[in-house]
Motif scaffolding. Structure first.
Motif, PDB file in Angstrom:
ATOM      1  N   ASP A  87     -15.096   6.829  -0.114  1.00 28.53           N
ATOM      2  CA  ASP A  87     -15.719   7.897  -0.905  1.00 28.53           C
ATOM      3  C   ASP A  87     -17.073   7.499  -1.480  1.00 28.53           C
ATOM      4  N   GLU A  88     -17.195   6.256  -1.939  1.00 24.29           N
ATOM      5  CA  GLU A  88     -18.469   5.838  -2.531  1.00 24.29           C
ATOM      6  C   GLU A  88     -19.599   5.804  -1.504  1.00 24.29           C
ATOM      7  N   PHE A  89     -19.257   5.548  -0.236  1.00 24.89           N
ATOM      8  CA  PHE A  89     -20.263   5.617   0.825  1.00 24.89           C
ATOM      9  C   PHE A  89     -20.651   7.071   1.070  1.00 24.89           C
ATOM     10  N   LEU A  90     -19.650   7.917   1.133  1.00 33.39           N
ATOM     11  CA  LEU A  90     -19.886   9.328   1.433  1.00 33.39           C
ATOM     12  C   LEU A  90     -20.777   9.975   0.372  1.00 33.39           C
ATOM     13  N   ALA A  91     -20.648   9.513  -0.860  1.00 36.07           N
ATOM     14  CA  ALA A  91     -21.437  10.091  -1.958  1.00 36.07           C
ATOM     15  C   ALA A  91     -22.930   9.824  -1.807  1.00 36.07           C
ATOM     16  N   ILE A 128       0.843  -1.195   0.000  1.00 32.14           N
ATOM     17  CA  ILE A 128       0.000   0.000   0.000  1.00 32.14           C
ATOM     18  C   ILE A 128       0.879   1.246   0.000  1.00 32.14           C
ATOM     19  N   PRO A 129       0.393   2.339  -0.564  1.00 33.75           N
ATOM     20  CA  PRO A 129       1.169   3.590  -0.524  1.00 33.75           C
ATOM     21  C   PRO A 129       1.205   4.141   0.895  1.00 33.75           C
ATOM     22  N   LEU A 130       2.380   4.543   1.353  1.00 32.78           N
ATOM     23  CA  LEU A 130       2.532   5.001   2.728  1.00 32.78           C
ATOM     24  C   LEU A 130       2.167   6.461   2.901  1.00 32.78           C
ATOM     25  N   ASP A 131       2.024   7.189   1.793  1.00 32.46           N
ATOM     26  CA  ASP A 131       1.749   8.625   1.868  1.00 32.46           C
ATOM     27  C   ASP A 131       0.363   8.983   1.348  1.00 32.46           C
ATOM     28  N   ASN A 132      -0.505   7.972   1.185  1.00 30.31           N
ATOM     29  CA  ASN A 132      -1.843   8.213   0.647  1.00 30.31           C
ATOM     30  C   ASN A 132      -2.851   7.343   1.394  1.00 30.31           C
ATOM     31  N   PRO A 133      -3.341   7.808   2.568  1.00 30.25           N
ATOM     32  CA  PRO A 133      -4.270   6.998   3.359  1.00 30.25           C
ATOM     33  C   PRO A 133      -5.534   6.607   2.597  1.00 30.25           C
ATOM     34  N   ARG A 134      -6.014   7.467   1.721  1.00 26.78           N
ATOM     35  CA  ARG A 134      -7.226   7.148   0.956  1.00 26.78           C
ATOM     36  C   ARG A 134      -6.996   5.917   0.072  1.00 26.78           C
ATOM     37  N   GLU A 135      -5.913   5.919  -0.693  1.00 25.20           N
ATOM     38  CA  GLU A 135      -5.621   4.792  -1.569  1.00 25.20           C
ATOM     39  C   GLU A 135      -5.256   3.554  -0.754  1.00 25.20           C
ATOM     40  N   ASN A 169     -17.654  -6.216   3.182  1.00 23.17           N
ATOM     41  CA  ASN A 169     -18.939  -6.020   2.525  1.00 23.17           C
ATOM     42  C   ASN A 169     -19.388  -4.575   2.694  1.00 23.17           C
ATOM     43  N   ALA A 170     -20.510  -4.242   2.091  1.00 20.24           N
ATOM     44  CA  ALA A 170     -21.034  -2.882   2.193  1.00 20.24           C
ATOM     45  C   ALA A 170     -21.672  -2.632   3.555  1.00 20.24           C
ATOM     46  N   THR A 171     -22.102  -3.701   4.228  1.00 21.09           N
ATOM     47  CA  THR A 171     -22.728  -3.590   5.548  1.00 21.09           C
ATOM     48  C   THR A 171     -21.847  -4.284   6.569  1.00 21.09           C
ATOM     49  N   ASN A 172     -21.554  -3.598   7.684  1.00 23.03           N
ATOM     50  CA  ASN A 172     -20.632  -4.164   8.661  1.00 23.03           C
ATOM     51  C   ASN A 172     -20.996  -3.768  10.092  1.00 23.03           C
ATOM     52  N   THR A 173     -20.441  -4.516  11.028  1.00 26.35           N
ATOM     53  CA  THR A 173     -20.488  -4.208  12.458  1.00 26.35           C
ATOM     54  C   THR A 173     -19.063  -4.372  12.980  1.00 26.35           C
ATOM     55  N   GLU A 212     -19.966  10.660  14.317  1.00 29.08           N
ATOM     56  CA  GLU A 212     -18.799  11.533  14.301  1.00 29.08           C
ATOM     57  C   GLU A 212     -17.810  11.159  13.199  1.00 29.08           C
ATOM     58  N   VAL A 213     -17.651   9.862  12.948  1.00 34.93           N
ATOM     59  CA  VAL A 213     -16.742   9.435  11.875  1.00 34.93           C
ATOM     60  C   VAL A 213     -17.253   9.935  10.528  1.00 34.93           C
ATOM     61  N   ILE A 214     -18.563   9.834  10.306  1.00 35.62           N
ATOM     62  CA  ILE A 214     -19.139  10.311   9.041  1.00 35.62           C
ATOM     63  C   ILE A 214     -18.990  11.824   8.932  1.00 35.62           C
ATOM     64  N   LEU A 215     -19.274  12.515  10.021  1.00 33.82           N
ATOM     65  CA  LEU A 215     -19.160  13.982  10.010  1.00 33.82           C
ATOM     66  C   LEU A 215     -17.720  14.424   9.790  1.00 33.82           C
ATOM     67  N   ARG A 216     -16.787  13.689  10.360  1.00 37.78           N
ATOM     68  CA  ARG A 216     -15.381  14.022  10.161  1.00 37.78           C
ATOM     69  C   ARG A 216     -15.000  13.880   8.684  1.00 37.78           C
ATOM     70  N   ARG A 217     -15.519  12.832   8.055  1.00 38.42           N
ATOM     71  CA  ARG A 217     -15.242  12.633   6.630  1.00 38.42           C
ATOM     72  C   ARG A 217     -15.885  13.743   5.793  1.00 38.42           C
ATOM     73  N   LEU A 218     -17.096  14.140   6.172  1.00 32.07           N
ATOM     74  CA  LEU A 218     -17.757  15.241   5.465  1.00 32.07           C
ATOM     75  C   LEU A 218     -16.978  16.542   5.638  1.00 32.07           C
ATOM     76  N   LEU A 219     -16.462  16.750   6.854  1.00 33.56           N
ATOM     77  CA  LEU A 219     -15.672  17.949   7.134  1.00 33.56           C
ATOM     78  C   LEU A 219     -14.401  17.960   6.287  1.00 33.56           C
ATOM     79  N   ASP A 220     -13.689  16.847   6.263  1.00 38.04           N
ATOM     80  CA  ASP A 220     -12.430  16.779   5.523  1.00 38.04           C
ATOM     81  C   ASP A 220     -12.636  16.915   4.019  1.00 38.04           C
TER      82      ASP A 220
END
Length: 387
Positions: free
Chosen positions: A261-265, A135-142, A154-158, A295-303
């Motif tokens: 990103d696809e979830f956030l969309a 994995i790329p060490l300088d790109n957390p998204r990728e 999966n798309a649904t998790n706990t 809060e995790v979702i809001l943080r992603r929206l903020l960023d």
């Protein structure tokens, strides 16, 4: 080898090693005496060259998590020989670690050693091997995108499905117990989790919290340290909100793992309420499906620039003022299942397979599984057998 009578006095005790252990745990010898129920006079005589009974020395050894022989060997205690590199890394990151938490970390290391030993014994078993992706060490998204595919999420998790996915890739995941005892991280302790890096078998420890989504973020934050930094780390509440260095990267990785990103969309900004107190309800469907906190979702929206800082701050202030009822710790009716909650499915199955293959005794299996009584151990076997 013979058993020493418990009342025989030992005069070859290395008192300097007891002093070293006390200093290592940030306590005085008087405090140690109180902890192990030895009189201060007996402790003073020991430190001045007189002996203790074998039973008394055993209490001290058990308190420090060491064998009795450690205190009978000559020479000074050398930290590099006593503590592993992973342990020293965590202690250096958080010098304020409590004695109880230091013992907890050492127990986790011993459990990993147990697992690796049993895995060698069960070489014909199909046990997961840790083989992290590139994995790329300088790109957390990728990095998160690659890691999600590696974990086959999966798309649904706990929290439980996240944990199962991580364990299936050769990482042991321990969850601290809610009951007071040797596997509990105290509620008032700010530590939320830690990682013990090892290229063969890393361990992630997550503190049991009131809400499972909080545990999910801790798990992914620690996984970020493993995959991005290949290093041991210990993290408190402040680290989970840090915008600096390695913690920033681990937080970004966790956010993208849990809410890519696809979830956030899928979130409709037009439906967002003006009142921050309504954000939990607004995001209730997503929170449940993704196994994350609002809060995790809001943080992603903020960023991503879709939420204003004042809105995020307002939500955190509102949330911090909520008062939640205290849990009662649950029922002990299912005592036999607690090892699975604490040590995870991989570890427990390995112990039970070793027991059924007669590689270990019932007594050993019990000690590896949080001291389960014989009846509970048999119940656990039936539970795994589906009976």
């Amino acid at each position: 080898m013979y058993n020493l009578p418990t009342m025989e006095r030992l005069h070859s005790i290395n008192a300097s090693r007891i002093a070293w252990c006390c200093a290592d745990h940030g306590m005085s010898t008087d405090e140690l005496a109180a902890e192990v129920n030895i009189t201060p006079n007996s402790m003073d005589r020991l430190m001045n060259g007189e002996g203790l009974t074998f039973a008394q020395l055993s209490k001290i050894a058990e308190y420090f998590g060491r064998g009795v022989l450690f205190f009978l060997e000559p020479g000074p205690a050398i930290e590099e020989q006593v503590h592993t590199l992973a342990f020293r890394t965590l202690a250096n990151q958080k010098p304020e670690l409590t004695t109880k938490l230091k013992k907890f970390i050492e127990r986790v290391e011993r459990q990993r050693s147990v697992y690796l030993s049993l895995r060698d014994e069960l070489s014909n078993q199909d046990l997961p091997i840790f083989a992290p992706p590139d994995i790329p060490l300088d790109n957390p998204r990728e990095a998160a995108k690659i890691a999600r595919k590696w974990l086959q999420l999966n798309a649904t998790n706990t929290f439980d499905t996240y944990r199962d996915a991580v364990e299936a890739r050769g990482v042991l995941v321990f969850l601290s117990n809610g009951y007071n005892g040797k596997w509990q991280i105290a509620k008032e302790n700010p530590i939320l989790g830690f990682t013990l890096y090892d290229p063969e078998c890393p361990v992630i420890v997550v503190k049991k919290q009131q809400w499972h989504p909080q545990q999910s973020f801790t798990l992914m934050h620690e996984l970020g340290h493993l995959l991005l930094h290949k290093a041991s780390s210990i993290d408190d509440e402040d680290d989970m909100h840090s915008h600096r260095g390695l913690e920033r990267d681990a937080n970004a990785f966790a956010g993208h793992m849990l809410v890519p990103d696809e979830f956030l969309a899928r979130i409709q900004d037009a439906t967002r309420p003006a009142n921050a107190a309504e954000f939990d309800v607004w995001l209730s469907r997503e929170r449940k499906a993704w196994g994350v906190s609002a809060e995790v979702i809001l943080r992603r929206l903020l960023d991503s620039g879709r939420l204003q800082q004042h809105q995020y701050t307002a939500y955190r202030e509102w949330r911090s003022n909520l008062v939640f009822p205290e849990g009662d710790g649950g029922s002990r009716a299912y005592r036999h299942r607690e090892p699975k909650h604490i040590f995870g499915d991989t570890f427990v199955r390995t112990v039970l397979n070793a027991l059924s293959g007669r590689h270990i005794t019932l007594s050993k299996a019990s000690s590896y599984l949080d001291g389960l009584k014989l009846n509970d151990l048999h119940q656990l076997e039936r539970y795994y057998a589906g009976v």
